[in-house]
Scaffold this active site. Structure first.
Site, short mmCIF file in Angstrom:
data_model
loop_
_atom_site.label_atom_id
_atom_site.label_comp_id
_atom_site.label_asym_id
_atom_site.label_seq_id
_atom_site.Cartn_x
_atom_site.Cartn_y
_atom_site.Cartn_z
N TYR A 47 0.85 -1.20 0.00
CA TYR A 47 0.00 0.00 0.00
C TYR A 47 0.88 1.25 0.00
O TYR A 47 2.00 1.23 0.49
CB TYR A 47 -0.95 0.01 1.21
CG TYR A 47 -0.30 -0.01 2.57
CD1 TYR A 47 0.18 1.17 3.16
CD2 TYR A 47 -0.18 -1.18 3.29
CE1 TYR A 47 0.76 1.16 4.42
CE2 TYR A 47 0.40 -1.21 4.55
CZ TYR A 47 0.86 -0.04 5.12
OH TYR A 47 1.43 -0.06 6.35
N ARG A 75 4.68 0.77 0.64
CA ARG A 75 5.22 -0.15 1.62
C ARG A 75 5.14 -1.57 1.05
O ARG A 75 4.10 -1.98 0.53
CB ARG A 75 4.44 -0.09 2.93
CG ARG A 75 4.57 1.28 3.62
CD ARG A 75 4.86 1.11 5.08
NE ARG A 75 6.07 0.37 5.30
CZ ARG A 75 6.31 -0.42 6.34
NH1 ARG A 75 5.40 -0.56 7.25
NH2 ARG A 75 7.46 -1.04 6.46
#
Ligand SMILES: [Fe+2]
Length: 240
Positions: free
Chosen positions: A151, A161
């Site tokens: 995300y 990430r």
């Protein structure tokens, strides 16, 4: 005063070697500027009270939430079904039994089931993403879940990430807690993640990456990863 009270406790919580702990604040991650102590921490020896209690946290916290992926018949989370297991160990590689291990993670689309996460990505009605178990006599924990998605971090000049799992380990006493993250081997996004790479030491970063195990060890239909968490000492699992 009995003899025990007069015996000095060994100071078992040695400071980490340089490069093991994350270098904070993390450039490009504004949250760390407000969540990081502005002053150096004051070192304080552990007393017997803190080392020995309160114990038996599993009596106070429900520790039977090991299956995040299958809520019931026909109610299966979307994504790659996954088994994550490992051991909680101390600095001498002894198992830490009765530790409370909590896990939380995003769903397969990289979205958390949490009001703060308002990203335009699908929620999964069959996946909440929280679990809690108690380690057995060998220090083992295990979860059935799904592989989380990546995300983007909601900050200016964002980055994605890599897939990761958040862990909290409480044990053996309630005042000894490690909050850390687990990453997946071979993901190119690991190289770019500002949070993982805030740990300067390459070997320490590698200790946050799980190892994939053969699915035969866990049964058909699941991919499997193993991830040991070492609470203290030279091989301690860093925070991330
Ligand atoms: Fe996360």
């Amino acid at each position: 005063m009995d003899n025990h009270a007069r015996t000095p406790l060994p100071d078992r919580y040695e400071p980490f070697a340089p490069g093991i702990e994350p270098a904070v604040p993390v450039p490009g991650y504004p949250n760390t500027w407000t969540h990081t102590p502005a002053q150096p921490l004051i070192r304080r020896p552990v007393t017997r009270t803190e080392a020995t209690g309160p114990l038996a946290l599993w009596r106070k916290l429900p520790c039977d939430e090991s299956n995040l992926a299958v809520l019931g018949p026909g109610r299966i989370a979307q994504g790659q079904l996954m088994h994550v297991s490992g051991r909680i160990l101390d600095e001498s590689a002894r198992p830490v039994r009765d530790a409370v291990v909590e896990l939380w993670q995003a769903n397969a689309a990289g979205r958390y089931f949490h009001p703060i996460d308002q990203r335009d990505a699908p929620l999964d009605p069959h996946f909440v993403g929280n679990g809690r178990v108690r380690t057995d006599a060998e220090g083992r924990y295990a979860f059935f879940t799904i592989r989380p998605g990546a995300y983007p971090v909601p900050v200016k000049d964002t980055w994605w990430r890599p897939p990761h799992i958040h862990f909290s380990v409480l044990g053996p006493a309630s005042l000894s807690r490690l909050v850390t993250q687990m990453y997946f081997p071979g993901d190119p996004m690991n190289e770019w993640d500002r949070i993982l790479n805030s740990i300067p030491d390459a070997a320490a970063r590698q200790r946050l990456v799980a190892r994939q195990t053969h699915p035969a060890e866990v049964g058909d239909g699941w991919i499997a990863f193993t991830h040991d968490i070492v609470l203290r000492g030279r091989h301690a699992t860093p925070e991330a």
